[in-house]
Design a protein around this motif. Sequence first.
Motif, PDB file in Angstrom:
ATOM      1  N   GLY A   1       0.789  -1.230   0.000  1.00 21.44           N
ATOM      2  CA  GLY A   1       0.000   0.000   0.000  1.00 21.44           C
ATOM      3  C   GLY A   1       0.821   1.279   0.000  1.00 21.44           C
ATOM      4  O   GLY A   1       0.249   2.368  -0.020  1.00 21.44           O
ATOM      5  N   VAL A   2       2.141   1.173   0.032  1.00 19.06           N
ATOM      6  CA  VAL A   2       2.993   2.367  -0.009  1.00 19.06           C
ATOM      7  C   VAL A   2       3.288   2.693  -1.470  1.00 19.06           C
ATOM      8  O   VAL A   2       4.075   2.010  -2.120  1.00 19.06           O
ATOM      9  CB  VAL A   2       4.309   2.158   0.769  1.00 19.06           C
ATOM     10  N   ASP A   3       2.631   3.726  -2.000  1.00 18.37           N
ATOM     11  CA  ASP A   3       2.903   4.160  -3.363  1.00 18.37           C
ATOM     12  C   ASP A   3       3.910   5.303  -3.330  1.00 18.37           C
ATOM     13  O   ASP A   3       4.440   5.654  -2.261  1.00 18.37           O
ATOM     14  CB  ASP A   3       1.623   4.551  -4.089  1.00 18.37           C
ATOM     15  N   VAL A   4       4.201   5.884  -4.485  1.00 21.75           N
ATOM     16  CA  VAL A   4       5.231   6.926  -4.547  1.00 21.75           C
ATOM     17  C   VAL A   4       4.834   8.136  -3.706  1.00 21.75           C
ATOM     18  O   VAL A   4       5.664   8.708  -2.988  1.00 21.75           O
ATOM     19  CB  VAL A   4       5.503   7.335  -6.006  1.00 21.75           C
ATOM     20  N   ASP A   5       3.574   8.539  -3.774  1.00 21.42           N
ATOM     21  CA  ASP A   5       3.148   9.698  -2.990  1.00 21.42           C
ATOM     22  C   ASP A   5       3.265   9.434  -1.500  1.00 21.42           C
ATOM     23  O   ASP A   5       3.675  10.306  -0.731  1.00 21.42           O
ATOM     24  CB  ASP A   5       1.709  10.079  -3.346  1.00 21.42           C
ATOM     25  N   ARG A   6       2.914   8.236  -1.076  1.00 22.40           N
ATOM     26  CA  ARG A   6       3.033   7.907   0.350  1.00 22.40           C
ATOM     27  C   ARG A   6       4.494   7.862   0.764  1.00 22.40           C
ATOM     28  O   ARG A   6       4.849   8.356   1.848  1.00 22.40           O
ATOM     29  CB  ARG A   6       2.353   6.555   0.624  1.00 22.40           C
ATOM     30  N   LEU A   7       5.361   7.294  -0.079  1.00 20.48           N
ATOM     31  CA  LEU A   7       6.794   7.271   0.232  1.00 20.48           C
ATOM     32  C   LEU A   7       7.325   8.698   0.351  1.00 20.48           C
ATOM     33  O   LEU A   7       8.099   9.009   1.275  1.00 20.48           O
ATOM     34  CB  LEU A   7       7.555   6.517  -0.852  1.00 20.48           C
ATOM     35  N   ALA A   8       6.911   9.565  -0.565  1.00 21.49           N
ATOM     36  CA  ALA A   8       7.359  10.959  -0.517  1.00 21.49           C
ATOM     37  C   ALA A   8       6.848  11.657   0.738  1.00 21.49           C
ATOM     38  O   ALA A   8       7.563  12.457   1.353  1.00 21.49           O
ATOM     39  CB  ALA A   8       6.876  11.696  -1.768  1.00 21.49           C
ATOM     40  N   GLU A   9       5.627  11.352   1.141  1.00 19.31           N
ATOM     41  CA  GLU A   9       5.070  11.939   2.349  1.00 19.31           C
ATOM     42  C   GLU A   9       5.847  11.494   3.590  1.00 19.31           C
ATOM     43  O   GLU A   9       6.136  12.299   4.494  1.00 19.31           O
ATOM     44  CB  GLU A   9       3.596  11.544   2.476  1.00 19.31           C
ATOM     45  N   LEU A  10       6.213  10.206   3.617  1.00 23.34           N
ATOM     46  CA  LEU A  10       6.930   9.671   4.772  1.00 23.34           C
ATOM     47  C   LEU A  10       8.358  10.204   4.870  1.00 23.34           C
ATOM     48  O   LEU A  10       8.867  10.447   5.976  1.00 23.34           O
ATOM     49  CB  LEU A  10       6.972   8.142   4.672  1.00 23.34           C
ATOM     50  N   THR A  11       9.017  10.352   3.732  1.00 21.76           N
ATOM     51  CA  THR A  11      10.440  10.703   3.735  1.00 21.76           C
ATOM     52  C   THR A  11      10.700  12.179   3.447  1.00 21.76           C
ATOM     53  O   THR A  11      11.823  12.650   3.638  1.00 21.76           O
ATOM     54  CB  THR A  11      11.200   9.867   2.686  1.00 21.76           C
TER      55      THR A  11
END
Length: 236
Positions: free
Chosen positions: A213-223
């Motif tokens: 469930g971790v897409d690019v937008d979620r990865l960018a939000e987390l990091t």
Amino acid sequence: MTAQHPDRVLPAAVLWDMDGTIIDTEPIWQRSQVELTARYGAEWTHEDGLSLVGSGLERSGEILRDKGVDMEVEEIVQWMTDYVMEHLLAGELPWRPGARELVEELHDRGVPTALVTMSRRKMARVAAEAFGARGFRVVVAGDDVDRPKPYPDAYLAAAAQLGVEPTACVAIEDSATGVAAAVASGAVTVAVEHIVPLSEIDGGDVHLTTLQGVDVDRLAELTGPALTARAAAVAR
């Protein structure tokens, strides 16, 4: 880095560990250790296998030899590598949840990726080639660097080959040894727990239990916050 949203800063590149992070090879490595030690009547426990997760293959070979495997270290490394490759090539690659999808979406979004593994290059190619054109621009394997993880050499080499600063990269790892290597390189580090617990390790900017469930937008939000902080520190 390209800002898409105040909390979503895309990394200059994403640097991926392979074993246990992209493909679930750790149980196969551990079976190889059990079978090899059994051939020589050497004692080998599950805890012994866990202690090698994330280690360079030469260190694994040295420990197996110390346990009683009467082979040279390089012979042990080649035997285990061939064992794991044989099992991978015999069927579908055991993808970790969410990993393949994220690698491919990063490609589609124009974010370059590198495979950074302590496995030998011939094995790394098995995973890299499975992605085809939507995979990695760079592969740095254990036989490409002088020092294994937890030294940062492989991550530094990957960033250099991609032409980006390590501090502008995100590294994704599943072992304490790998996290230590990524942190030492300066990359923003995502620790994804799998075989061994990572909740109590020092280091790592983001801790997850899965990439499902971790897409690019979620990865960018987390990091994004850590990437922004790294960029500000470099600018000072």
